[in-house]
Design an enzyme around this catalytic site. Structure first.
Site: not given
Ligand code: PXG
Length: 292
Positions: A52, A151, A184
């Site tokens: 990703r 991301k 989301e």
């Molecule tokens: N939606 C958004 C907008 C995110 O930023 C997820 C869904 C979940 O994705 P994953 O791949 O983790 O299942 C995310 C993930 C942080 C932090 O430091 C944020 C995320 C992941 C790790 C750390 O705020 N967001």
């Protein structure tokens, strides 16, 4: 103990890990990142996170100096340097040092930072009692703008939503897309159990393709649940039997109230609890080993 940080192919102490103020990651939020977790000496879904990361970078035409295999090794090396078995890993790649002016051509080399740290776990009571959350006014930016699948270092859209949630004393924010469908949360994907089926918004709703989202979908299928990616509204959410969120930080977390409406029985539902249990088994037993 001071953390050891990977920065541009070196591992240095936290005090010496510095990025230039002329880095376009700082000046413009020009860059991408990943948040990864390690459990019990193994990095969970590391290849998926790296994939990703490279996809995000490709879309914004950001050159990563390392190959994916080298990136994997750099991540593992950083975790080892910090002697961690359970960790939260943040990989950040920014456009690099440039000039004032947003043209990325001015930036010759991207900056790579890897932070491996202890994780601050959510209070266990949230998993037992479930979250009470609210919808916020700020809409998720759609794929026709900066695609949420990237991301990117530009999280202001979600930060605005998080500020609104804070103002409403809500621990997370439900974000709708521009059409008013549930998209989301600020850092988590969302699921509902409705008429005995598991439903989550499709990627085309304008969301991040969460890695825990895919895991939850797979676990639900193994539990015999029919899984659908389908648009739904707040009305569907209010009338769902169960609701939960998935993300790297929260893992799988139940939701028991949305905008003042009780969801299902008002307690974490049986499917949610089963998925949480299966998720924990999986994170404890699979992943890329950190130590040989
Ligand atoms: N939606 C958004 C907008 C995110 O930023 C997820 C869904 C979940 O994705 P994953 O791949 O983790 O299942 C995310 C993930 C942080 C932090 O430091 C944020 C995320 C992941 C790790 C750390 O705020 N967001």
């Amino acid at each position: 103990m001071s953390r050891k940080i990977y920065i541009n192919s070196e591992i240095v102490s936290e005090e010496n890990a510095k990025v230039s103020v002329l880095d376009h990651g700082y000046l413009y939020g020009d860059g991408v990142f990943e948040g990864i977790r390690a459990y019990n000496g193994r990095v969970f879904k590391l290849d998926e996170h790296i994939k990703r990361l490279y996809q995000s970078a490709k879309t914004i035409m950001l050159k990563i100096e390392l190959t994916p295999a080298e990136m994997k090794e750099a991540i593992l090396e950083t975790i080892r340097a910090n002697e961690l078995k359970d960790a939260y890993i943040r990989v950040v790649i920014s456009r690099g040092i440039g000039d004032l002016g947003l043209d990325p051509l001015k930036c010759k080399n991207s900056t790579l930072v890897i932070i491996a740290s202890k994780i601050s776990l959510y209070d266990p009571k949230f998993y037992e009692e479930g979250l009470k959350i609210k919808t916020v006014p700020t809409r998720r930016n759609g794929p026709e703008m900066v695609n949420p699948r990237i991301k990117s270092l530009n999280y202001l859209n979600n930060i605005m939503a998080r500020i609104e949630a804070n103002l409403m004393n809500s621990p997370e924010a439900i974000m709708l897309n521009s059409e008013g469908y549930v998209a989301e949360c600020t850092g988590d994907n969302i699921f509902i159990v409705y008429d005995g089926e598991l439903i989550t918004p499709p990627i085309t709703a304008g969301i991040l393709r969460g890695i825990k989202r895919e895991v939850a979908m797979q676990l639900a299928e193994e539990l015999g649940l029919n899984v659908k990616e389908m648009l739904f509204t707040r009305h569907d959410l209010f009338n769902a039997e169960e609701c939960f969120l998935t993300g790297t930080a929260a893992e799988v977390i139940p939701v028991v109230e949305v905008d003042g409406r009780q969801i299902g029985s008002g307690k974490p539902g049986p499917y949610t609890n089963n998925i949480i249990e299966k998720f924990r088994e999986l994170t404890q037993s699979t992943g890329v080993p950190i130590y040989k």
